[in-house]
Design an enzyme around this catalytic site. Structure first.
Site, mmCIF file in Angstrom:
data_model
loop_
_atom_site.group_PDB
_atom_site.id
_atom_site.type_symbol
_atom_site.label_atom_id
_atom_site.label_comp_id
_atom_site.label_asym_id
_atom_site.label_seq_id
_atom_site.Cartn_x
_atom_site.Cartn_y
_atom_site.Cartn_z
ATOM 1 N N CYS A 160 -14.831 -12.230 0.063
ATOM 2 C CA CYS A 160 -15.456 -12.787 1.261
ATOM 3 C C CYS A 160 -16.910 -12.285 1.383
ATOM 4 O O CYS A 160 -17.753 -12.648 0.571
ATOM 5 C CB CYS A 160 -14.629 -12.468 2.498
ATOM 6 N N TYR A 161 -17.229 -11.429 2.364
ATOM 7 C CA TYR A 161 -18.586 -10.886 2.458
ATOM 8 C C TYR A 161 -18.994 -10.214 1.149
ATOM 9 O O TYR A 161 -20.144 -10.307 0.718
ATOM 10 C CB TYR A 161 -18.673 -9.887 3.615
ATOM 11 N N GLY A 215 -16.439 -8.458 5.538
ATOM 12 C CA GLY A 215 -17.158 -7.840 6.639
ATOM 13 C C GLY A 215 -17.659 -8.917 7.581
ATOM 14 O O GLY A 215 -17.711 -10.095 7.216
ATOM 15 N N HIS A 218 -9.404 -14.522 0.928
ATOM 16 C CA HIS A 218 -8.804 -13.182 0.994
ATOM 17 C C HIS A 218 -7.500 -13.156 0.198
ATOM 18 O O HIS A 218 -6.444 -13.515 0.723
ATOM 19 C CB HIS A 218 -8.537 -12.785 2.449
ATOM 20 N N LYS A 243 1.372 4.762 4.416
ATOM 21 C CA LYS A 243 2.680 4.943 5.052
ATOM 22 C C LYS A 243 3.826 4.429 4.184
ATOM 23 O O LYS A 243 4.877 5.086 4.085
ATOM 24 C CB LYS A 243 2.695 4.252 6.416
ATOM 25 N N GLU A 300 -5.784 -10.640 -0.559
ATOM 26 C CA GLU A 300 -4.931 -9.525 -0.148
ATOM 27 C C GLU A 300 -3.950 -9.883 0.956
ATOM 28 O O GLU A 300 -2.975 -9.158 1.190
ATOM 29 C CB GLU A 300 -5.795 -8.329 0.294
ATOM 30 N N ASP A 357 5.896 11.214 8.688
ATOM 31 C CA ASP A 357 4.915 11.935 7.874
ATOM 32 C C ASP A 357 5.233 13.423 7.764
ATOM 33 O O ASP A 357 5.264 13.977 6.658
ATOM 34 C CB ASP A 357 3.504 11.737 8.444
#
Length: 514
Positions: free
Chosen positions: A82-83, A55, A172, A370, A174, A230
């Site tokens: 992180c945050y 954040g 991070h 997605k 990710e 979708d």
């Protein structure tokens, strides 16, 4: 919830959805909740693990997002990123300070040393590149924690209380820039949380089909089919569940890519057991758009007319039973920022007119990202070209024809765009790009063709590469490919005498032109 779940608690980080996707790539179901969610809600879910996002705030600012210390007493493993790492340290009695005055802030790729004897880093080399983005740092870890990673400037790149299964990483894991980041997340999920990895698309299809059949019974379901990924996957999934009880209404407003309406109709009438209703209404749409050049006004007209055409058809024949939508998980995630303004109503979430009374709304893809939707589509037998269709604006070519939209200008753009796609597919370069298309800017230029002066349309080509569409770079298409595309467009589309290539990144530009 009936399935093994990990919660991502969102504190306003830009990578909240990416974290959840990485978790699901490890075959563990994951949900994103805002930091404002009550701890009793978390207890009711009984997750196998909790991940705090990053954040933009500073934890020592009392106006920043915080969470009850009770979350660390639930006996549920927690990973702070992180945050989220700093919040864990701050809440549990550690010290977090600003790096503004002593050059400890770090941004970008950073050489990091790991204690690979720790469960989080088992199987990870002793050092590697991590992606940092912080101006604050942890100067002192809480009691019971140990430092398990560091960098040259950051004394606590990661910390752990192994006994309580509490972990924090300043970087991070990710993002792709962090080497072995996915392995670290996998270690947290499997070695720390004890997940079994039951989130698979085959089991999702089977369980969703059963749920749809149980809910619908012998009643009918109507779905608005746009031809996008979708709604198409939702249609295929519903078709497998209830067959002819499904009616798909496809509004072809004449603003799709060349021959796309026929492609959608052929796909769903030949491959699936359903009722398919196609409404051809280009003339009505173009009449509404006559003389209109403002992009927002065009969007409003197209959206309103689409709404009216679709629901008038439903009133004629199908206004009972259930209404189905192609809503996917990102359409309904609440921002962790809490007070974020509502930007728009997503095109997959349609308002039902008050005079039409359905028994309920079915959203079979509402829990999927997605990439998971595409995986389901492939398993259901949808054509590759449809499953991997690139993003397409809701108003269609109405916002790629800059200025007034006419039948002639739509056809020019359709023909030019079809040539671009054909060449990219033939040379194999299409897979190198995230999105590419032609634009008709409404500019006429002087040219010479066959020794005669011309004053004809200009076509622009837009092509980008991106991981998340929040930022994008213009695609470095080889000159010989661009040359062939340009030559074909000018020779095969009589109204065009010039082709240009857009080399603007996002930001400052956007992917679409208007």
């Amino acid at each position: 919830m009936g399935k093994e779940t990990v919660i991502v608690l969102d504190f306003g980080g830009q990578y909240n959805q990416l974290i959840a996707r990485r978790v699901r790539e490890c075959n563990v179901y994951c949900e994103i909740l805002p930091y404002t969610v009550d701890i009793e809600k978390i207890k009711s879910i009984a997750p196998k693990g909790i991940i705090f996002t990053g954040g933009p705030n500073s934890v020592y600012d009392e106006s920043s997002p915080h969470y009850s210390a009770g979350i660390f007493e639930l006996g549920i493993p927690v990973l702070g990123i992180c945050y989220g790492c700093q919040l864990m340290a701050y809440t549990l009695g550690g010290n977090v300070v600003s790096a503004a005055d002593d050059s400890v802030s770090e941004y970008g790729k950073t050489e990091t040393v790991y204690n690979n004897g720790n469960p989080l880093f088992s199987g990870v080399p002793e050092s590697g590149i991590s992606w940092m983005s912080h101006r604050d740092y942890i100067s002192e870890v809480p009691n019971g924690f140990s430092v398990i990673a560091k960098t040259q400037n950051c004394p606590v790149a990661a910390m752990a209380n192994v006994e309580k299964k509490l972990y924090g990483v300043q970087f991070h894991p990710e993002v792709n820039h962090t080497e072995h980041g996915k392995a670290m997340l996998r270690s947290f999920l499997y070695d720390v949380c004890g997940c079994g990895g039951s989130w698979q698309m085959d089991s999702f299809i089977d369980s969703t089909v059963e749920q749809i059949r149980a809910e619908v019974g012998n009643r009918g379901v109507v779905l608005g089919l746009s031809g996008g990924v979708d709604s198409s996957v939702a249609a295929a999934l519903l078709s497998r569940a209830i067959g002819k009880q499904l009616t798909c209404v496809f509004v072809d407003q004449g603003l799709m890519r060349k021959d796309e309406g026929d492609f959608v109709e052929n796909t769903f009438t030949k491959l699936f057991d359903m009722n398919f209703v196609r409404i051809n209404c280009q003339d009505e749409f173009l009449e509404k758009l006559r003389g209109v050049s403002d992009p927002e006004e065009k969007r409003n007209i197209i959206g309103t007319e689409f709404y009216n055409v679709f629901w008038n058809k439903i009133r004629e024949s199908y206004g009972s039973g259930y209404f189905a939508q192609g809503t996917i998980y990102p359409d309904r995630i609440e921002s962790g920022k809490g007070d974020a303004a509502k930007i728009k109503t997503h095109h997959n979430q349609v308002g039902v007119p008050k005079d039409i009374k359905f028994e309920g709304i079915i959203e079979p893809l509402k829990d999927l990202f997605k990439d998971e939707v595409r995986a389901v589509g492939e398993k259901l037998g949808l054509p590759h070209d449809l499953v991997w269709r690139q993003p397409f604006p809701g108003p269609g070519l109405g916002v790629r024809v800059i200025g007034e939209v006419t039948a002639e200008r739509v056809k020019i753009l359709q023909d030019a765009d079809a040539i671009l796609r054909d060449e990219m597919d033939k040379c194999g370069y299409a897979k190198e790009m995230s999105q590419f298309f032609a634009v008709l800017p409404g500019v006429r230029t002087v040219g010479v063709m066959g020794d005669a002066r011309t004053y004809s349309e200009l076509v622009a080509i837009r092509a980008v590469t991106t991981d998340d569409f929040m930022t994008a770079d213009w695609a470095k298409i080889p000159y010989d490919i661009l040359g062939k595309v340009s030559n074909r467009i000018i020779n095969e589309v009589p109204q065009v005498n010039r082709v240009v290539y857009d080399i603007t990144s996002k930001p400052p530009g956007t992917v679409e032109w208007e």
